[in-house]
Design a protein around this motif. Sequence first.
Motif, PDB file in Angstrom:
ATOM      1  N   GLN A  44     -94.193 -14.383  18.245  1.00 55.22           N
ATOM      2  CA  GLN A  44     -94.499 -13.601  19.200  1.00 55.22           C
ATOM      3  C   GLN A  44     -95.952 -13.098  18.940  1.00 55.22           C
ATOM      4  O   GLN A  44     -96.759 -13.060  19.746  1.00 55.22           O
ATOM      5  CB  GLN A  44     -93.625 -12.407  18.969  1.00 55.22           C
ATOM      6  CG  GLN A  44     -92.345 -12.322  19.752  1.00 55.22           C
ATOM      7  CD  GLN A  44     -91.478 -11.194  19.606  1.00 55.22           C
ATOM      8  OE1 GLN A  44     -91.576 -10.506  18.678  1.00 55.22           O
ATOM      9  NE2 GLN A  44     -90.723 -11.085  20.746  1.00 55.22           N
ATOM     10  N   HIS A  45     -96.447 -13.182  17.485  1.00 54.67           N
ATOM     11  CA  HIS A  45     -97.816 -12.716  17.314  1.00 54.67           C
ATOM     12  C   HIS A  45     -98.571 -13.754  17.647  1.00 54.67           C
ATOM     13  O   HIS A  45     -99.693 -13.753  18.438  1.00 54.67           O
ATOM     14  CB  HIS A  45     -98.141 -12.576  15.668  1.00 54.67           C
ATOM     15  CG  HIS A  45     -99.169 -12.368  15.118  1.00 54.67           C
ATOM     16  ND1 HIS A  45    -100.007 -11.285  15.516  1.00 54.67           N
ATOM     17  CD2 HIS A  45    -100.013 -13.186  14.355  1.00 54.67           C
ATOM     18  CE1 HIS A  45    -101.306 -11.546  14.770  1.00 54.67           C
ATOM     19  NE2 HIS A  45    -101.324 -12.548  14.276  1.00 54.67           N
ATOM     20  N   ASP A  46     -98.177 -15.223  17.159  1.00 49.36           N
ATOM     21  CA  ASP A  46     -98.958 -16.398  17.818  1.00 49.36           C
ATOM     22  C   ASP A  46     -99.090 -16.537  19.229  1.00 49.36           C
ATOM     23  O   ASP A  46    -100.372 -16.626  19.548  1.00 49.36           O
ATOM     24  CB  ASP A  46     -98.238 -17.819  17.184  1.00 49.36           C
ATOM     25  CG  ASP A  46     -98.438 -17.742  15.647  1.00 49.36           C
ATOM     26  OD1 ASP A  46     -99.292 -17.018  14.954  1.00 49.36           O
ATOM     27  OD2 ASP A  46     -97.722 -18.698  15.088  1.00 49.36           O
ATOM     28  N   ILE A  47     -98.194 -16.188  19.895  1.00 50.43           N
ATOM     29  CA  ILE A  47     -97.996 -16.241  21.320  1.00 50.43           C
ATOM     30  C   ILE A  47     -99.219 -15.254  21.757  1.00 50.43           C
ATOM     31  O   ILE A  47     -99.837 -15.434  22.926  1.00 50.43           O
ATOM     32  CB  ILE A  47     -96.723 -16.069  21.952  1.00 50.43           C
ATOM     33  CG1 ILE A  47     -95.790 -17.181  21.726  1.00 50.43           C
ATOM     34  CG2 ILE A  47     -97.020 -15.395  23.386  1.00 50.43           C
ATOM     35  CD1 ILE A  47     -94.288 -16.969  22.042  1.00 50.43           C
ATOM     36  N   ARG A  48     -99.209 -13.976  21.560  1.00 48.12           N
ATOM     37  CA  ARG A  48     -99.906 -12.768  21.896  1.00 48.12           C
ATOM     38  C   ARG A  48    -101.447 -13.345  21.503  1.00 48.12           C
ATOM     39  O   ARG A  48    -102.292 -13.286  22.295  1.00 48.12           O
ATOM     40  CB  ARG A  48     -99.927 -11.495  21.243  1.00 48.12           C
ATOM     41  CG  ARG A  48    -100.569 -10.597  21.415  1.00 48.12           C
ATOM     42  CD  ARG A  48    -100.253  -9.169  21.022  1.00 48.12           C
ATOM     43  NE  ARG A  48    -100.608  -9.052  19.514  1.00 48.12           N
ATOM     44  CZ  ARG A  48     -99.799  -8.986  18.530  1.00 48.12           C
ATOM     45  NH1 ARG A  48     -98.235  -9.105  18.974  1.00 48.12           N
ATOM     46  NH2 ARG A  48     -99.824  -8.986  17.438  1.00 48.12           N
ATOM     47  N   ILE A  49    -101.792 -13.972  20.389  1.00 43.23           N
ATOM     48  CA  ILE A  49    -103.087 -14.523  20.076  1.00 43.23           C
ATOM     49  C   ILE A  49    -103.406 -15.687  20.905  1.00 43.23           C
ATOM     50  O   ILE A  49    -104.672 -15.636  21.503  1.00 43.23           O
ATOM     51  CB  ILE A  49    -103.048 -14.846  18.428  1.00 43.23           C
ATOM     52  CG1 ILE A  49    -103.070 -13.734  17.369  1.00 43.23           C
ATOM     53  CG2 ILE A  49    -104.572 -15.785  18.316  1.00 43.23           C
ATOM     54  CD1 ILE A  49    -102.971 -13.957  15.942  1.00 43.23           C
ATOM     55  N   LEU A  50    -102.590 -16.473  21.110  1.00 41.64           N
ATOM     56  CA  LEU A  50    -102.726 -17.595  22.061  1.00 41.64           C
ATOM     57  C   LEU A  50    -102.892 -17.272  23.586  1.00 41.64           C
ATOM     58  O   LEU A  50    -103.874 -17.806  24.070  1.00 41.64           O
ATOM     59  CB  LEU A  50    -101.763 -18.565  21.845  1.00 41.64           C
ATOM     60  CG  LEU A  50    -101.803 -19.676  20.650  1.00 41.64           C
ATOM     61  CD1 LEU A  50    -100.513 -20.343  20.681  1.00 41.64           C
ATOM     62  CD2 LEU A  50    -103.119 -20.194  20.405  1.00 41.64           C
ATOM     63  N   GLU A  52    -104.351 -14.273  24.278  1.00 41.51           N
ATOM     64  CA  GLU A  52    -105.550 -13.816  24.768  1.00 41.51           C
ATOM     65  C   GLU A  52    -106.572 -14.677  24.488  1.00 41.51           C
ATOM     66  O   GLU A  52    -107.629 -14.696  25.279  1.00 41.51           O
ATOM     67  CB  GLU A  52    -105.858 -12.623  23.352  1.00 41.51           C
ATOM     68  CG  GLU A  52    -105.009 -11.579  23.399  1.00 41.51           C
ATOM     69  CD  GLU A  52    -104.930 -10.683  22.153  1.00 41.51           C
ATOM     70  OE1 GLU A  52    -105.768 -11.149  21.058  1.00 41.51           O
ATOM     71  OE2 GLU A  52    -104.481  -9.610  22.072  1.00 41.51           O
ATOM     72  N   LYS A  53    -106.533 -15.714  23.634  1.00 42.09           N
ATOM     73  CA  LYS A  53    -107.391 -17.006  23.415  1.00 42.09           C
ATOM     74  C   LYS A  53    -107.451 -17.541  25.025  1.00 42.09           C
ATOM     75  O   LYS A  53    -108.583 -17.835  25.262  1.00 42.09           O
ATOM     76  CB  LYS A  53    -106.832 -17.777  22.478  1.00 42.09           C
ATOM     77  CG  LYS A  53    -108.203 -18.685  22.138  1.00 42.09           C
ATOM     78  CD  LYS A  53    -107.565 -19.573  20.724  1.00 42.09           C
ATOM     79  CE  LYS A  53    -108.691 -20.039  20.048  1.00 42.09           C
ATOM     80  NZ  LYS A  53    -108.303 -20.744  18.682  1.00 42.09           N
ATOM     81  N   LEU A  54    -106.387 -17.937  25.595  1.00 39.10           N
ATOM     82  CA  LEU A  54    -106.239 -18.412  26.735  1.00 39.10           C
ATOM     83  C   LEU A  54    -106.920 -17.649  27.871  1.00 39.10           C
ATOM     84  O   LEU A  54    -107.707 -18.223  28.814  1.00 39.10           O
ATOM     85  CB  LEU A  54    -104.855 -18.714  27.161  1.00 39.10           C
ATOM     86  CG  LEU A  54    -104.525 -19.336  28.713  1.00 39.10           C
ATOM     87  CD1 LEU A  54    -105.245 -20.772  28.381  1.00 39.10           C
ATOM     88  CD2 LEU A  54    -103.076 -19.346  28.961  1.00 39.10           C
ATOM     89  N   SER A  55    -107.043 -16.323  27.749  1.00 39.84           N
ATOM     90  CA  SER A  55    -107.526 -15.531  28.862  1.00 39.84           C
ATOM     91  C   SER A  55    -109.042 -15.640  28.751  1.00 39.84           C
ATOM     92  O   SER A  55    -109.668 -15.828  29.638  1.00 39.84           O
ATOM     93  CB  SER A  55    -106.945 -13.939  28.721  1.00 39.84           C
ATOM     94  OG  SER A  55    -108.003 -13.361  29.496  1.00 39.84           O
TER      95      SER A  55
END
Length: 115
Positions: A44-50, A52-55
Amino acid sequence: MSQQGAALQTYNNELVKCIEELCSKREELHRQIQQEEEEKARLQHDIRILTEKLSRVNESLARRMAARADFDRTIAETEAAYMKILESSQTLLSVLKKETGNLAKATEPRGGKTH
């Protein structure tokens, strides 16, 4: 009665053994659950970071695409204006040649007659 006591002791030992096995299996399952919960939290942490990065990448991409569209528009307008300049230059040259020819005819002596 001692035979019943021995049987009861055997049943008791088996019950204790079964309960201990169940507790052991429960502890193993609990350990697996904890591991999966930790993995879930990491994911979930990785998904949140990714996300944000995608955004950020999407925003940057949108800005760059808009800038490219501005370049395309400017290039098209400039090329169109340049083509008009070329056409005008060609027209001007044609008119100038015609006028030069007319001026040359106007300044030629007529049929060799002199006054």
